[in-house]
Design a protein around this motif. Sequence first.
Motif, mmCIF file in Angstrom:
data_model
loop_
_atom_site.group_PDB
_atom_site.id
_atom_site.type_symbol
_atom_site.label_atom_id
_atom_site.label_comp_id
_atom_site.label_asym_id
_atom_site.label_seq_id
_atom_site.Cartn_x
_atom_site.Cartn_y
_atom_site.Cartn_z
ATOM 1 N N GLU A 141 10.347 17.584 -9.765
ATOM 2 C CA GLU A 141 9.005 17.358 -9.196
ATOM 3 C C GLU A 141 9.096 16.426 -7.998
ATOM 4 O O GLU A 141 10.018 15.605 -7.914
ATOM 5 N N GLU A 155 20.707 17.910 -15.889
ATOM 6 C CA GLU A 155 19.378 17.763 -16.500
ATOM 7 C C GLU A 155 19.029 18.971 -17.378
ATOM 8 O O GLU A 155 18.154 18.876 -18.229
ATOM 9 N N GLN A 156 19.709 20.102 -17.141
ATOM 10 C CA GLN A 156 19.389 21.308 -17.921
ATOM 11 C C GLN A 156 20.325 21.520 -19.095
ATOM 12 O O GLN A 156 20.081 22.360 -19.942
ATOM 13 N N ALA A 160 15.573 12.498 -17.019
ATOM 14 C CA ALA A 160 14.250 12.769 -17.619
ATOM 15 C C ALA A 160 13.884 11.670 -18.621
ATOM 16 O O ALA A 160 12.735 11.233 -18.683
ATOM 17 N N ASN A 164 11.022 13.265 -13.682
ATOM 18 C CA ASN A 164 11.328 14.694 -13.637
ATOM 19 C C ASN A 164 11.938 14.990 -12.268
ATOM 20 O O ASN A 164 11.262 14.914 -11.252
#
Length: 363
Positions: free
Chosen positions: A319, A357-358, A311, A316
């Motif tokens: 997406e 990413e989380q 990110a 992203n």
Amino acid sequence: MQSIAPESVFRGSNAWEKALPQVTNLTRSPLILGRSINTINLRNKIFNDLKNQNLEVNTANLQFDCCYEDISRIKNIILKNNSDSVIAAGGGKVLDSGKYIAECLNIPCITVPLSASTCAGWTALSNIYTKNGQFLKDVALGSCPKILVYDHEFIQKAPSRTLASGIADALAKWYESSITSSKIDDGLVQQAIQISRVLRDQLLIDGEKAFNSQFKNNPSWRNTVEACGLTAGLVGGIGGEKCRTAAAHAIHNAITQIITPNKFLHGEIVGVGLLLQLRLEEMKNNNKLADQSIKQLFKLMKELNLPTTIAQLGINVFENNNLEKIADFTCQDNSDIHFLPFEIHKQDIVEVVTHFEQQKIKI
Ligand SMILES: [Zn+2]
């Protein structure tokens, strides 16, 4: 045949002045290749110094990247001017293009790195991209550059971001070569891996101080820039193609496939790839040390203001099928990711990147 090092290496303050007699012996009509407007003053100095030696000097700039469009355009300029050498003065893309073009035309290449972002001034390797910066392939060259000029006065003028990027790329040498090549029964490869460990330790000791004192020539800064620009190249030279890259560079190559408005430097992307590689080692190979390495690297990367997630590279992954695209490219048949000593499938990349990413890494 293994090409281990440039024929001559000039390093330190005033390396360019010290190299000048040998450069003028080698070439009568060089082409100076560059790219960035930010380094125009340095390239002008190189131009004027060579002119003062009564050399016939021409210049050309990359328009895009180390891509076939620029390569063939510059080849034609060299042929038209009858240049007898390429002096590549810039970052990795300029150095890679200069080496590749010189080899195609069978003329010598002199590399003058203008930042510590890369070891491309040393190596017999060029990475080829599309004009939009998407990685295409790496090409092994017949030899290292004829002369490498690593002038600290030049490198000091580069933005500190380039130094951070060089540190991330050089750190990857140990984490990639130690996992892919530790079982190779070849003394030189093993010694190359050991050098990459010492290189990592040096960067862990000196990297942050060097970054924070970018514009002061002190021992930490000198150790760090030489680690990134010279030692990292030496590891590649001694280790040769058996001392391989692995997931960090494979993930870098995949991330470059997604075109973003803001361009990131090679090492900035490799750094994120390196954190992902270690997460893969932890999740897919049960490597208990990987989490410690992630925390250690994450802390340093934050201090160096480096991106630590995809990110933060302006992408992203949730997406536009981006995650799918990254996983697909990373797992292509010819990808370096398959040099890992455990199997990796697309789904593994999807899972690890999603988790990565989380997550919030705590240090
Ligand atoms: Zn690299």
